[in-house]
Write a protein that holds these residues in place. Sequence first.
Motif, PDB file in Angstrom:
ATOM      1  N   ALA A   1     -22.608 -12.861  -8.933  1.00  0.00           N
ATOM      2  CA  ALA A   1     -21.643 -12.459  -8.162  1.00  0.00           C
ATOM      3  C   ALA A   1     -21.537 -13.352  -6.881  1.00  0.00           C
ATOM      4  CB  ALA A   1     -22.298 -10.979  -7.632  1.00  0.00           C
ATOM      5  N   ALA A   2     -20.403 -14.077  -6.942  1.00  0.00           N
ATOM      6  CA  ALA A   2     -20.505 -15.201  -5.842  1.00  0.00           C
ATOM      7  C   ALA A   2     -19.728 -14.424  -4.531  1.00  0.00           C
ATOM      8  CB  ALA A   2     -19.121 -16.178  -6.302  1.00  0.00           C
ATOM      9  N   HIS A   3     -20.367 -14.965  -3.442  1.00  0.00           N
ATOM     10  CA  HIS A   3     -20.023 -14.542  -2.140  1.00  0.00           C
ATOM     11  C   HIS A   3     -18.541 -15.260  -1.975  1.00  0.00           C
ATOM     12  CE1 HIS A   3     -19.497 -14.503   2.509  1.00  0.00           C
ATOM     13  NE2 HIS A   3     -20.727 -13.773   2.251  1.00  0.00           N
ATOM     14  N   TRP A   4     -17.737 -14.480  -1.131  1.00  0.00           N
ATOM     15  CA  TRP A   4     -16.265 -14.606  -1.059  1.00  0.00           C
ATOM     16  C   TRP A   4     -16.058 -16.042  -0.383  1.00  0.00           C
ATOM     17  CZ3 TRP A   4     -18.353  -9.941   0.625  1.00  0.00           C
ATOM     18  CH2 TRP A   4     -18.687 -10.044   1.949  1.00  0.00           C
ATOM     19  N   ASP A   5     -17.005 -16.462   0.259  1.00  0.00           N
ATOM     20  CA  ASP A   5     -16.716 -17.847   1.066  1.00  0.00           C
ATOM     21  C   ASP A   5     -17.037 -18.814  -0.088  1.00  0.00           C
ATOM     22  OD1 ASP A   5     -16.335 -16.659   3.524  1.00  0.00           O
ATOM     23  OD2 ASP A   5     -18.461 -17.037   4.143  1.00  0.00           O
ATOM     24  N   ARG A   6     -17.717 -18.601  -1.244  1.00  0.00           N
ATOM     25  CA  ARG A   6     -17.904 -19.498  -2.318  1.00  0.00           C
ATOM     26  C   ARG A   6     -17.124 -19.561  -3.510  1.00  0.00           C
ATOM     27  NH1 ARG A   6     -21.751 -23.045  -0.764  1.00  0.00           N
ATOM     28  NH2 ARG A   6     -21.800 -23.949  -3.035  1.00  0.00           N
ATOM     29  N   PHE A   7     -16.556 -18.408  -3.616  1.00  0.00           N
ATOM     30  CA  PHE A   7     -15.968 -18.038  -5.156  1.00  0.00           C
ATOM     31  C   PHE A   7     -15.169 -18.970  -5.481  1.00  0.00           C
ATOM     32  CE2 PHE A   7     -12.828 -15.534  -7.833  1.00  0.00           C
ATOM     33  CZ  PHE A   7     -13.757 -15.126  -8.660  1.00  0.00           C
ATOM     34  N   LEU A   8     -13.969 -19.280  -4.903  1.00  0.00           N
ATOM     35  CA  LEU A   8     -13.119 -20.382  -5.359  1.00  0.00           C
ATOM     36  C   LEU A   8     -13.732 -21.710  -5.623  1.00  0.00           C
ATOM     37  CD1 LEU A   8      -9.912 -19.539  -3.374  1.00  0.00           C
ATOM     38  CD2 LEU A   8     -10.681 -18.821  -5.861  1.00  0.00           C
ATOM     39  N   ALA A   9     -14.791 -22.109  -4.816  1.00  0.00           N
ATOM     40  CA  ALA A   9     -15.385 -23.508  -4.798  1.00  0.00           C
ATOM     41  C   ALA A   9     -16.249 -23.388  -5.953  1.00  0.00           C
ATOM     42  CB  ALA A   9     -16.099 -23.713  -3.505  1.00  0.00           C
ATOM     43  N   ASP A  10     -17.026 -22.444  -6.217  1.00  0.00           N
ATOM     44  CA  ASP A  10     -18.008 -22.545  -7.330  1.00  0.00           C
ATOM     45  C   ASP A  10     -17.530 -22.483  -8.656  1.00  0.00           C
ATOM     46  OD1 ASP A  10     -19.794 -23.051  -5.166  1.00  0.00           O
ATOM     47  OD2 ASP A  10     -20.822 -21.153  -5.175  1.00  0.00           O
ATOM     48  N   ALA A  11     -16.327 -21.529  -8.903  1.00  0.00           N
ATOM     49  CA  ALA A  11     -15.902 -21.167  -9.846  1.00  0.00           C
ATOM     50  C   ALA A  11     -15.521 -22.305 -11.032  1.00  0.00           C
ATOM     51  CB  ALA A  11     -14.516 -20.413  -9.873  1.00  0.00           C
ATOM     52  N   PRO A  12     -15.048 -23.414 -10.701  1.00  0.00           N
ATOM     53  CA  PRO A  12     -14.766 -24.502 -11.525  1.00  0.00           C
ATOM     54  C   PRO A  12     -16.155 -25.155 -12.381  1.00  0.00           C
ATOM     55  CG  PRO A  12     -13.407 -24.959  -9.856  1.00  0.00           C
ATOM     56  CD  PRO A  12     -14.348 -23.788  -9.568  1.00  0.00           C
ATOM     57  N   GLY A  13     -17.162 -25.198 -11.462  1.00  0.00           N
ATOM     58  CA  GLY A  13     -18.578 -25.493 -12.196  1.00  0.00           C
ATOM     59  C   GLY A  13     -19.246 -24.663 -12.998  1.00  0.00           C
ATOM     60  N   LEU A  14     -18.716 -23.230 -12.822  1.00  0.00           N
ATOM     61  CA  LEU A  14     -19.732 -22.179 -13.459  1.00  0.00           C
ATOM     62  C   LEU A  14     -19.060 -21.534 -14.721  1.00  0.00           C
ATOM     63  CD1 LEU A  14     -21.214 -20.404 -10.300  1.00  0.00           C
ATOM     64  CD2 LEU A  14     -22.458 -21.784 -12.004  1.00  0.00           C
ATOM     65  N   ARG A  15     -17.580 -21.449 -14.483  1.00  0.00           N
ATOM     66  CA  ARG A  15     -16.956 -20.841 -15.485  1.00  0.00           C
ATOM     67  C   ARG A  15     -17.040 -21.257 -17.068  1.00  0.00           C
ATOM     68  NH1 ARG A  15     -12.135 -18.809 -11.761  1.00  0.00           N
ATOM     69  NH2 ARG A  15     -12.524 -16.553 -11.753  1.00  0.00           N
ATOM     70  N   ALA A  16     -17.202 -22.727 -17.168  1.00  0.00           N
ATOM     71  CA  ALA A  16     -17.288 -23.246 -18.529  1.00  0.00           C
ATOM     72  C   ALA A  16     -18.681 -22.757 -18.693  1.00  0.00           C
ATOM     73  CB  ALA A  16     -17.454 -24.681 -18.323  1.00  0.00           C
ATOM     74  N   GLY A  17     -19.673 -22.504 -18.258  1.00  0.00           N
ATOM     75  CA  GLY A  17     -21.079 -21.905 -18.707  1.00  0.00           C
ATOM     76  C   GLY A  17     -20.801 -20.406 -19.541  1.00  0.00           C
ATOM     77  N   MET A  18     -19.741 -19.792 -18.874  1.00  0.00           N
ATOM     78  CA  MET A  18     -19.696 -18.486 -19.553  1.00  0.00           C
ATOM     79  C   MET A  18     -19.097 -18.715 -21.010  1.00  0.00           C
ATOM     80  SD  MET A  18     -18.012 -15.103 -17.774  1.00  0.00           S
ATOM     81  CE  MET A  18     -16.331 -15.956 -17.357  1.00  0.00           C
TER      82      MET A  18
END
Length: 537
Positions: free
Chosen positions: A70-87
């Motif tokens: 559950a990403a903080h809204w300040d980091r959601f867009l920035a962290d998404a590219p690096g994390l979504r592949a893991g899903m």
Amino acid sequence: MRAGLARYEAEYDVRLARSCHDALDTTHAIVADGGTVAMFVSESVLPDADVLHCFHKLREKVPTARRVIAAHWDRFLADAPGLRAGMAKGKYDAFLLMPRGTRDEEFHNAITDLLSDWGSTVADPEVVAVKIVSPVRDGLTLAIRDFLDRMGMPSRVYEPDSDGGRYVLDLWGGEPAYPLVCRANGPVVHATSVRDVAINVYGAPTELDLDQVVDLAVVGGGPAGLATAVYAASEGLSTVILEAEAIGGQAGTSSMIRNYLGFPRGISGMRLAQRARNQALRFGARFYTGQVVDELRPGSGGDPHVLCTDSGEVRARSVVIASGVAYRKLRVEPVEELVGSGVYYGAAMTAAREMEGQDVYVVGGGNSAGQAAVHLARFARSVTILVRRPDLAETMSSYLIGEIEYNPRISVRTCCQVVDGGGDGRLEWLGLEDVNTGQVDRVPAYGLFLLLGAEPHCDWLPAGVARDDRGFVLTGRDVPRDRWLDGLPPENLATTVPGIFAAGDVRAGSMKRVASASGEGASVVPLVHAYLSPAAD
């Protein structure tokens, strides 16, 4: 984040941890006390570890728990590219935006869906729709529970001398005969087969007004049959669906389908099937499960087609054959003798719970085998996929291969086949042969799950319905030219008998995918309309 979790504190024991180290310590204490964890929820950035590495450690302690970032809204867009592949590789189950208020229902809908999936896979669900009483966990008891799981009906097996067992025995009132099955507000039945349970829960076709001729009868309740039912019933056709086993077919046994359009977090085959069933019911379709069609008598001269079961006959102006396929038999006699006692055809969702802490094997290289292996890895100590080919790339989707490679509990043994097996009353060992060298190794095994490709079962079809040399139903231009009428081939999904159509895996040339089967089920309805329209006029 605290406000977002508040609604769960009344029903769950919510623990807070400030770091990965704290989360591991807390989890260790819970497990040591005999408890379990339903879900881990983490921010996208932790003070002492990479979040995916932390989840990897937590999964080793509680493999069945769902994992959410559950990403903080300040980091959601920035962290998404690096994390979504893991899903996609199964490292976690959902990437969500941290709730922005107490009633952020988008967030809560995702959480409750995941908790519901978790609840449907635990060994003893808290909410029980059907009680099964049996002193032994034999093949029939497991088959009954597997059927109920696939129908979305939570069940639990009780010992006769337990509180739940005594309650059912008191309702039974007679000499005990096992297994006994008791559903909410229903009678207790002594089940001698899964079909007994299906009829007890859903009724038999004899309850239909069989004097009525329906517009469409669909044989099979897998994705193709369900899509046919939804679109046909929604367009006003009186529709009946006859299913021999559980609604959903082979797809209904899939623990998680991650590449089905419109479900970014994935959906279990059971939930997809039950949602489609409810959708068709809303439009007026009628379902009858546990009904094996023994014969199809084509109508002629305006007479309806007749589907024969041992519970009665269904007469229909048109028929869609969507009976799917069955897994091909291994045909290793010592292993076949243990089916239901450690050996299972298909994913056998219920049997997966019985594999906790054991070494199990999955035979098959398709997506169904991959999904079964991933699900089994939640419970088993080790899961080995056995394939005759040199790798999985030719037969399995890339996202599943990645998930399997990431999971430390799953290994793949290529160029290998099962040639022997045995045990004292249940599976205890397997003989595995290297197809290149012929060397046979004997390995301990508690479970063997066979997902060996497809074989149609179309012996009930009349000779007038053309099939290929493997038994699949021929439609459209695949029909031999000498069976065309007036020099024209049948319509794309039409068979060689007017008014009888085929969709899904049973059809020759089909893609053997859930999405394509659903598409064919939807596409066949206009052809049914066109066939029926002259009669309507």
